[in-house]
Structures are given as C-alpha cells and as structure tokens.
Scaffold this motif. Sequence first.
Motif, PDB file in Angstrom:
ATOM      1  N   LEU A   5       0.850  -1.190   0.000  1.00  0.00           N
ATOM      2  CA  LEU A   5       0.000   0.000   0.000  1.00  0.00           C
ATOM      3  C   LEU A   5       0.887   1.241   0.000  1.00  0.00           C
ATOM      4  CD1 LEU A   5      -2.950   1.103   0.315  1.00  0.00           C
ATOM      5  CD2 LEU A   5      -2.523   1.161   2.771  1.00  0.00           C
ATOM      6  N   VAL A   6       0.588   2.173  -0.901  1.00  0.00           N
ATOM      7  CA  VAL A   6       1.298   3.448  -0.944  1.00  0.00           C
ATOM      8  C   VAL A   6       0.239   4.539  -0.778  1.00  0.00           C
ATOM      9  CG1 VAL A   6       2.757   5.009  -2.280  1.00  0.00           C
ATOM     10  CG2 VAL A   6       3.062   2.527  -2.483  1.00  0.00           C
ATOM     11  N   THR A   7       0.486   5.419   0.180  1.00  0.00           N
ATOM     12  CA  THR A   7      -0.483   6.452   0.525  1.00  0.00           C
ATOM     13  C   THR A   7       0.135   7.836   0.410  1.00  0.00           C
ATOM     14  OG1 THR A   7      -1.551   4.957   2.098  1.00  0.00           O
ATOM     15  CG2 THR A   7      -1.988   7.304   2.372  1.00  0.00           C
ATOM     16  N   GLY A   8      -0.636   8.756  -0.162  1.00  0.00           N
ATOM     17  CA  GLY A   8      -0.323  10.176  -0.115  1.00  0.00           C
ATOM     18  C   GLY A   8      -1.498  10.801   0.611  1.00  0.00           C
ATOM     19  N   TYR A   9      -1.776  12.046   0.356  1.00  0.00           N
ATOM     20  CA  TYR A   9      -2.999  12.616   0.909  1.00  0.00           C
ATOM     21  C   TYR A   9      -3.720  13.386  -0.187  1.00  0.00           C
ATOM     22  CZ  TYR A   9      -0.257  16.942   1.600  1.00  0.00           C
ATOM     23  OH  TYR A   9       0.532  18.040   1.438  1.00  0.00           O
ATOM     24  N   CYS A  10      -5.009  13.600   0.035  1.00  0.00           N
ATOM     25  CA  CYS A  10      -5.780  14.314  -0.973  1.00  0.00           C
ATOM     26  C   CYS A  10      -6.056  15.735  -0.497  1.00  0.00           C
ATOM     27  CB  CYS A  10      -7.061  13.577  -1.331  1.00  0.00           C
ATOM     28  SG  CYS A  10      -8.402  13.675  -0.180  1.00  0.00           S
ATOM     29  N   LEU A  46      -4.211   5.702  11.850  1.00  0.00           N
ATOM     30  CA  LEU A  46      -4.413   7.131  12.128  1.00  0.00           C
ATOM     31  C   LEU A  46      -4.737   7.899  10.857  1.00  0.00           C
ATOM     32  CD1 LEU A  46      -1.524   7.793  14.660  1.00  0.00           C
ATOM     33  CD2 LEU A  46      -3.974   7.555  15.158  1.00  0.00           C
ATOM     34  N   MET A  47      -4.279   7.383   9.711  1.00  0.00           N
ATOM     35  CA  MET A  47      -4.487   8.060   8.434  1.00  0.00           C
ATOM     36  C   MET A  47      -5.737   7.495   7.776  1.00  0.00           C
ATOM     37  SD  MET A  47      -0.545   8.355   7.173  1.00  0.00           S
ATOM     38  CE  MET A  47      -0.414   6.597   7.006  1.00  0.00           C
ATOM     39  N   ARG A  48      -6.867   8.033   8.157  1.00  0.00           N
ATOM     40  CA  ARG A  48      -8.140   7.474   7.694  1.00  0.00           C
ATOM     41  C   ARG A  48      -8.896   8.434   6.792  1.00  0.00           C
ATOM     42  NH1 ARG A  48      -8.541   8.457  13.238  1.00  0.00           N
ATOM     43  NH2 ARG A  48      -9.831  10.263  13.707  1.00  0.00           N
ATOM     44  N   ASP A  49      -8.224   9.439   6.304  1.00  0.00           N
ATOM     45  CA  ASP A  49      -8.922  10.494   5.583  1.00  0.00           C
ATOM     46  C   ASP A  49      -9.444  10.083   4.217  1.00  0.00           C
ATOM     47  OD1 ASP A  49      -9.729  13.259   5.098  1.00  0.00           O
ATOM     48  OD2 ASP A  49      -8.103  13.238   3.659  1.00  0.00           O
ATOM     49  N   SER A  50      -8.672   9.359   3.443  1.00  0.00           N
ATOM     50  CA  SER A  50      -9.095   9.136   2.065  1.00  0.00           C
ATOM     51  C   SER A  50      -8.735   7.754   1.554  1.00  0.00           C
ATOM     52  CB  SER A  50      -8.451  10.181   1.148  1.00  0.00           C
ATOM     53  OG  SER A  50      -8.801   9.936  -0.179  1.00  0.00           O
ATOM     54  N   PHE A  51      -9.719   7.131   0.948  1.00  0.00           N
ATOM     55  CA  PHE A  51      -9.490   5.869   0.259  1.00  0.00           C
ATOM     56  C   PHE A  51      -8.761   6.110  -1.058  1.00  0.00           C
ATOM     57  CE2 PHE A  51     -11.052   3.609  -3.440  1.00  0.00           C
ATOM     58  CZ  PHE A  51     -10.609   2.335  -3.176  1.00  0.00           C
ATOM     59  N   SER A  52      -9.055   7.212  -1.692  1.00  0.00           N
ATOM     60  CA  SER A  52      -8.631   7.432  -3.076  1.00  0.00           C
ATOM     61  C   SER A  52      -7.196   7.905  -3.247  1.00  0.00           C
ATOM     62  CB  SER A  52      -9.583   8.429  -3.749  1.00  0.00           C
ATOM     63  OG  SER A  52      -9.692   9.588  -2.967  1.00  0.00           O
ATOM     64  N   ARG A  54      -4.469   6.525  -2.544  1.00  0.00           N
ATOM     65  CA  ARG A  54      -3.659   5.343  -2.244  1.00  0.00           C
ATOM     66  C   ARG A  54      -3.519   4.471  -3.484  1.00  0.00           C
ATOM     67  NH1 ARG A  54      -4.230   4.582   3.689  1.00  0.00           N
ATOM     68  NH2 ARG A  54      -5.778   6.096   4.386  1.00  0.00           N
ATOM     69  N   LEU A  55      -2.426   3.716  -3.518  1.00  0.00           N
ATOM     70  CA  LEU A  55      -2.229   2.699  -4.550  1.00  0.00           C
ATOM     71  C   LEU A  55      -2.303   1.333  -3.880  1.00  0.00           C
ATOM     72  CD1 LEU A  55       0.753   4.183  -6.605  1.00  0.00           C
ATOM     73  CD2 LEU A  55      -1.661   4.096  -7.256  1.00  0.00           C
ATOM     74  N   PRO A  96       0.714  15.581  -1.488  1.00  0.00           N
ATOM     75  CA  PRO A  96      -0.590  15.418  -2.138  1.00  0.00           C
ATOM     76  C   PRO A  96      -0.459  14.586  -3.411  1.00  0.00           C
ATOM     77  CG  PRO A  96       0.241  17.625  -2.533  1.00  0.00           C
ATOM     78  CD  PRO A  96       1.199  16.953  -1.591  1.00  0.00           C
ATOM     79  N   VAL A  97      -1.365  13.632  -3.560  1.00  0.00           N
ATOM     80  CA  VAL A  97      -1.359  12.781  -4.753  1.00  0.00           C
ATOM     81  C   VAL A  97      -2.731  12.735  -5.424  1.00  0.00           C
ATOM     82  CG1 VAL A  97       0.522  11.326  -3.897  1.00  0.00           C
ATOM     83  CG2 VAL A  97      -1.848  10.677  -3.423  1.00  0.00           C
ATOM     84  N   TYR A  98      -3.701  13.444  -4.832  1.00  0.00           N
ATOM     85  CA  TYR A  98      -5.067  13.362  -5.348  1.00  0.00           C
ATOM     86  C   TYR A  98      -5.811  14.632  -4.973  1.00  0.00           C
ATOM     87  CZ  TYR A  98      -9.590  11.105  -6.330  1.00  0.00           C
ATOM     88  OH  TYR A  98     -10.812  10.766  -6.846  1.00  0.00           O
ATOM     89  N   ASP A  99      -6.562  15.181  -5.909  1.00  0.00           N
ATOM     90  CA  ASP A  99      -7.426  16.325  -5.629  1.00  0.00           C
ATOM     91  C   ASP A  99      -8.869  15.843  -5.576  1.00  0.00           C
ATOM     92  OD1 ASP A  99      -5.345  18.100  -5.509  1.00  0.00           O
ATOM     93  OD2 ASP A  99      -5.685  18.971  -7.486  1.00  0.00           O
TER      94      ASP A  99
END
Length: 194
Positions: A5-10, A46-52, A54-55, A96-99
């Motif tokens: 799993l790779v996560t950024g934030y939106c 703790l990082m539960r903000d966005s499903f989208s 992520r890879l 940021p990886v997603y708007d």
Amino acid sequence: GDADLVTGYCRRVAPDGAVIAEIAPAYAAVPAHTSELPRELPRELLMRDSFSARLYRRELVAAHGLFFPEGTPGEDIFFLYSYLLRCKKAVYLAKPVYDYVVNEASVTHNKDARYYVRLGECYQKMRGLFADAGQSACFPIILENILEEHLRGMAASERISQEALAETLPAWEWLFRLEADAGRLEPQPLAACV
C-alpha cells in the motif's frame, strides 16, 4: 519500495480548482514513513482520511477476494480496512497525490437518516473485520472521534428531522456500548448526552 500500500494525501478543491484544504488534520503531523504490518498497524490507522489517495496491489485484492460492499455508505473505508489488515508493508509519501473536488450535490454532502443508519451498520461490519484478523485491540483507533463526528453531522443536518435522528440511533447502539465500556464517552459531550 515493494509495498502493498502506498499512501499520499488528498487536497480538497473547489469546482473551479481553488484549494480549499491542502492537507487533512489526520495527516498534518504524520511524516513520510514505511510501516511493517501488522506490527505498526496503529500508525497506519491514524491516516483514515481518504481511500482514493492510495495505490493498492491488485494481486492482494484478488488473492483475498476483497470487495466494496454494495448499497452502503462507507464502502470505501470497508475496503480500505479489509485491504490494510492483509498488508505486510505500507509506505506514506507525505505529499498530495489526489485532488478531491467538493461537490455540494453529492451524497456525501446531503446525508439523510437512512445514510446514517447504513453507515452505523457498516462500522459494525468493520468491527468484525478487525476481530477476524485478530486485531480487535486496534479497532478503537478508527473510532477516535468518529462517534462524535457522525452525531454532530446528524444533528446539524437540515435533511434530518429530530424524529428521524432518533430513529438512526439504534444503528449506533453497539458503538455507544463499546465506547461506554471503554470509558470514552466522557470526553465526547454530545455522545454522552445522547
């Protein structure tokens, strides 16, 4: 990095492209890191903000038959936690990886009483995911402030009458009991008064 799993934030953006919020509060103080799972699962929860933002590894999804439950709000986080509970390695990029374009006409911004009933049922199913994975002790991490957040959303909604609000509460009774048993209702005045 061969992560599952790779996560950024939106970022939350207006339809005209203007940035409304650069980073969600859940991510603001989290530095870039790699987590070995399940040992470091609490940090990833703790990082539960966005499903989208992520890879996901397709092979992991297929191997475990992971899915989005149909006809329920919260289907994205149900999938996310189903997936995360099976990961061995997760990477957070801290950028940021997603708007996410805010659409005031979407279901997310127009929640009715039925939405909240089904959401309460979805969280109860997620509790089962954690129990089945032997991670029940980690489930309260995702509940931090979630009861208060949803109760405030229900109470503030112009689409839900007081009578309809009262009808949604049985779908959250299991969570009231869980929070009360853990002594976590006290700091949540709205939850405590309900």
